[in-house]
Design an enzyme around this catalytic site. Structure first.
Site, PDB file in Angstrom:
ATOM      1  N   ASP A   5      28.235  34.389  30.509  1.00 47.83           N
ATOM      2  CA  ASP A   5      27.758  35.055  31.712  1.00 47.83           C
ATOM      3  C   ASP A   5      26.792  36.151  31.285  1.00 47.83           C
ATOM      4  OD1 ASP A   5      27.824  35.931  34.513  1.00 47.83           O
ATOM      5  OD2 ASP A   5      29.788  34.969  34.563  1.00 47.83           O
ATOM      6  N   ASP A  43      24.017  36.282  36.346  1.00 49.08           N
ATOM      7  CA  ASP A  43      24.615  36.991  37.478  1.00 49.08           C
ATOM      8  C   ASP A  43      23.542  37.637  38.371  1.00 49.08           C
ATOM      9  OD1 ASP A  43      27.278  37.961  38.506  1.00 49.08           O
ATOM     10  OD2 ASP A  43      26.359  39.918  38.194  1.00 49.08           O
ATOM     11  N   GLU A  54      22.295  32.670  39.412  1.00 50.59           N
ATOM     12  CA  GLU A  54      23.127  32.869  40.603  1.00 50.59           C
ATOM     13  C   GLU A  54      22.334  33.671  41.631  1.00 50.59           C
ATOM     14  OE1 GLU A  54      27.180  35.074  42.183  1.00 50.59           O
ATOM     15  OE2 GLU A  54      25.621  36.110  41.067  1.00 50.59           O
ATOM     16  N   HIS A  90      35.090  32.281  40.911  1.00 47.69           N
ATOM     17  CA  HIS A  90      35.982  33.449  40.858  1.00 47.69           C
ATOM     18  C   HIS A  90      35.759  34.419  42.013  1.00 47.69           C
ATOM     19  CE1 HIS A  90      32.184  34.661  39.286  1.00 47.69           C
ATOM     20  NE2 HIS A  90      32.547  35.934  39.323  1.00 47.69           N
ATOM     21  N   ASP A  91      34.754  34.185  42.834  1.00 50.19           N
ATOM     22  CA  ASP A  91      34.489  35.059  43.987  1.00 50.19           C
ATOM     23  C   ASP A  91      34.922  34.421  45.305  1.00 50.19           C
ATOM     24  OD1 ASP A  91      33.174  36.957  42.347  1.00 50.19           O
ATOM     25  OD2 ASP A  91      31.221  36.008  42.656  1.00 50.19           O
TER      26      ASP A  91
HETATM   27  O1  TEU Z   1      28.594  38.084  42.462  1.00 44.51           O
HETATM   28  C1  TEU Z   1      27.478  38.215  43.301  1.00 44.51           C
HETATM   29  C2  TEU Z   1      27.743  38.826  44.565  1.00 44.51           C
HETATM   30  O2  TEU Z   1      26.796  39.128  45.283  1.00 44.51           O
HETATM   31  C3  TEU Z   1      29.147  39.090  44.961  1.00 44.51           C
HETATM   32  O3  TEU Z   1      29.331  40.447  45.134  1.00 44.51           O
HETATM   33  C4  TEU Z   1      29.457  38.369  46.182  1.00 44.51           C
HETATM   34  O4  TEU Z   1      28.629  38.805  47.216  1.00 44.51           O
HETATM   35  C5  TEU Z   1      30.863  38.613  46.569  1.00 44.51           C
HETATM   36  O5  TEU Z   1      31.688  38.260  45.510  1.00 44.51           O
HETATM   37  C6  TEU Z   1      31.234  37.783  47.745  1.00 44.51           C
HETATM   38  O6  TEU Z   1      32.496  38.170  48.100  1.00 44.51           O
HETATM   39  C7  TEU Z   1      28.430  38.305  41.114  1.00 44.51           C
HETATM   40  C8  TEU Z   1      29.723  37.995  40.396  1.00 44.51           C
HETATM   41  O7  TEU Z   1      30.005  36.629  40.519  1.00 44.51           O
HETATM   42  C9  TEU Z   1      30.809  38.882  40.932  1.00 44.51           C
HETATM   43  O8  TEU Z   1      32.063  38.586  40.373  1.00 44.51           O
HETATM   44  C10 TEU Z   1      30.422  40.302  40.618  1.00 44.51           C
HETATM   45  O9  TEU Z   1      31.356  41.177  41.203  1.00 44.51           O
HETATM   46  C11 TEU Z   1      29.037  40.643  41.128  1.00 44.51           C
HETATM   47  O10 TEU Z   1      28.074  39.645  40.838  1.00 44.51           O
HETATM   48  C12 TEU Z   1      28.541  41.905  40.462  1.00 44.51           C
HETATM   49  O11 TEU Z   1      28.286  41.656  39.111  1.00 44.51           O
END
Ligand code: TEU
Ligand code: CA
Length: 538
Positions: free
Chosen positions: A103, A205, A247, A321-322
């Site tokens: 990542d 990311d 992403e 994971h989100d």
């Molecule tokens: O996520 C991108 C992001 O915009 C997230 O905040 C997303 O909007 C949210 O998870 C939706 O609920 C990436 C990563 O995947 C995430 O784990 C990180 O927290 C974020 O970036 C910041 O690095």
């Protein structure tokens, strides 16, 4: 008709498996997953057939955002292991023909990074310009009204120098200043350092954020975004055969090709989220998900299949994971629904991504109390939503449906007390289905969800139509069935999946041989969550 195949890159017929390390496998009983734990499961992953691991961040980090806040890009978090553990992971995976994609979190660092520590202490620090500083507004207060994603203002006053810094995520994640030449050189150098260590690429990311023009209020798709990506291509990717996945929650069918076209950013594929946000309430967002609407959902997939048909490549995923667990969000929690969803995803055109535990059909965390949550997004936004008038019960319902911790409960390896994840106390509660839904219960069962994933992954390696075939949607208005046809070099694959909990009449099926099916026998029509893929000559 002869279809042009995409030039054969090493990853083209591979499936990617995402590991979120904190919850994958704990080797030393401290309740936290770690790199030696991952190494101990490499045989499992190789047997499953995965060809690439996307490893969520393992870098040194205070873990405010579970590793997406990096304090040293060239070291490993002690709770996850050491650099030599990481080298061993790369080597041991490689020995099984599994490649590791790391990542890359470079929109922001941690506030504990030495760059930021020095920068906040003095306006003259050599790394001051690595971050985004602005004077207070005339009359005091933050320079703009910009909000952060994780709640509260995005500007934070650093008393030491009297200026505000920008942090679009949490205050512990100050945004890096991509306008700074030295910063970009540092990032390129760090990326090359990892690639030289044997890493096979990066998942990038929030990469749509790096060209921002904060003074103009442009956060994503900023004016410098593609300049930065082109420069990165020259400085890092050119001359190497690595996999790059951007992403971008902001990506649309109009903007995605800008990232992947070789004339521009030259990334291999993009994670876009139109199929996810399609299911959220237009006003209230993720905390108020709408009921699953299959017709709308299919429309989004079809749009993306078409948009990237000739130039570009789709990343196929329902989980990460989100996001909530797919079997809970789109299925009914059953093994049958897990298989149906897998089939619908894996046979479209693109690269399928499996999120850890998805391959056994793990469901949502079903937490009922706020104190079970660990995710800062959920905890911060609870306060914010309630201040905006949402009730505690409504927020808890939203979090149970869509909170990020749904995906972050430990992988369920067996039915023992720690689910085979840990001998100690897990850092977050286990999922409620651990006793029934676990790897041990499925590993030798040919009818299991796990066996079904193994089959889907293997088929891709032998049937080029799955990888390269043209995509045509079928029965687009049908509210129960997702169906499409793939065609390549005289081979036709018709995929029909009932993505509902009710039986459905089976539309006319082309004659041919069953390539894969969720059920072992056939009946007239389709049972709930039944899918079948038929291969024939065109
Ligand atoms: O996520 C991108 C992001 O915009 C997230 O905040 C997303 O909007 C949210 O998870 C939706 O609920 C990436 C990563 O995947 C995430 O784990 C990180 O927290 C974020 O970036 C910041 O690095
Ligand atoms: Ca551990």
């Amino acid at each position: 008709m002869k279809q042009a195949r995409k030039a054969a890159r090493w990853w083209i017929d591979r499936v990617v498996y995402q590991i979120w390390p904190r919850s994958f496998a704990d080797s030393n009983g401290d309740g936290i997953g770690d790199i030696p734990g991952i190494i101990s499961k490499l045989d499992y992953l190789a047997d499953l057939g995965v060809g690439v691991i996307w490893l969520s961040p393992v870098y040194r980090s205070p873990m405010a955002d579970m590793g997406y806040d990096i304090s040293d890009y060239r070291d490993i978090a002690p709770e996850f292991g050491t650099l030599s553990d990481m080298d061993r992971l790369i080597a041991e995976a490689g020995a099984r023909d599994v490649r590791i994609v790391m990542d890359l979190v470079v929109n922001h660092s941690s506030d504990q990074h030495r760059w930021f520590q020095a920068a906040r202490a003095s306006r003259d620090a050599p790394t001051r310009d690595f971050y985004i500083w602005r004077d207070p507004a005339p009359g005091g207060g933050p320079p703009s009204e910009q909000r952060s994603y994780f709640g509260g203002p995005a500007w934070h006053l650093a008393e030491e120098t009297g200026q505000y810094y920008l942090a679009l995520f949490s205050p512990g994640q100050p945004d890096l200043n991509w306008e700074c030449d030295d910063l970009r050189a540092e990032i390129h150098d760090m990326m090359n350092w990892w690639l030289d260590r044997g890493v096979a690429g990066f998942r990038m990311d929030v990469i749509d954020h790096i060209g921002k023009d904060i003074d103009a209020g442009i956060i994503t798709d900023g004016p410098r975004l593609h300049d930065h990506l082109q420069e990165m291509r020259r400085e890092v990717f050119e001359g190497r055969d690595v996999l790059s996945i951007g992403e971008a929650w902001s990506a649309s069918t109009a903007t995605a090709p800008l990232y992947t076209s070789s004339a521009r950013g030259g990334l291999d594929m993009m994670f876009q989220f139109a199929h996810i946000t399609q299911g959220w309430d237009e006003q209230r967002g993720k905390w108020a998900p709408k009921p699953f609407d299959l017709v709308g959902f299919k429309q989004v997939w079809t749009d993306w299949q078409r948009a990237l048909a000739d130039d570009g490549w789709n990343a196929l995923f329902l989980s990460n994971h989100d996001l909530p667990r797919q079997v809970s969000r789109y299925g009914n929690g059953s093994a049958a629904s897990a298989k149906a969803l897998a089939m619908a995803m894996h046979l479209m055109k693109g690269t399928p991504f499996i999120y850890q535990g998805e391959e056994i059909g793990m469901g949502n965390a079903r937490f009922s109390r706020l104190d079970q949550y660990r995710d800062l997004e959920t905890l911060n936004l609870c306060d914010e939503e309630m201040a905006n008038g949402m009730t505690h019960a409504a927020f808890l319902a939203g979090a149970a449906a869509n909170g990020r911790d749904n995906a972050r409960t430990p992988v369920q390896w067996d039915a023992t007390r720690g689910a085979g994840f840990t001998d100690g106390t897990p850092w977050i509660d286990l999922g409620p289905d651990a006793a029934e839904v676990n790897v041990a219960a499925q590993i030798d069962d040919p009818t299991s969800v796990l066996a079904f994933y193994r089959k889907l992954i293997a088929l891709r390696r032998v049937h080029p139509v799955i990888v390269h075939g043209d995509f045509t949607p079928l029965f687009e208005r049908d509210p129960q069935i997702m169906a499409y046809r793939r065609v390549l070099d005289g081979a036709a694959l018709v995929v029909i999946v009932n993505l509902s909990g009710e039986p459905a009449p089976c539309p006319h099926l082309a004659a041919g041989a069953t390539l894969v099916a969720t059920h072992r026998d056939r009946v007239a029509g389709l049972r709930a969550w039944e899918g079948i893929a038929v291969l024939s000559d065109t």
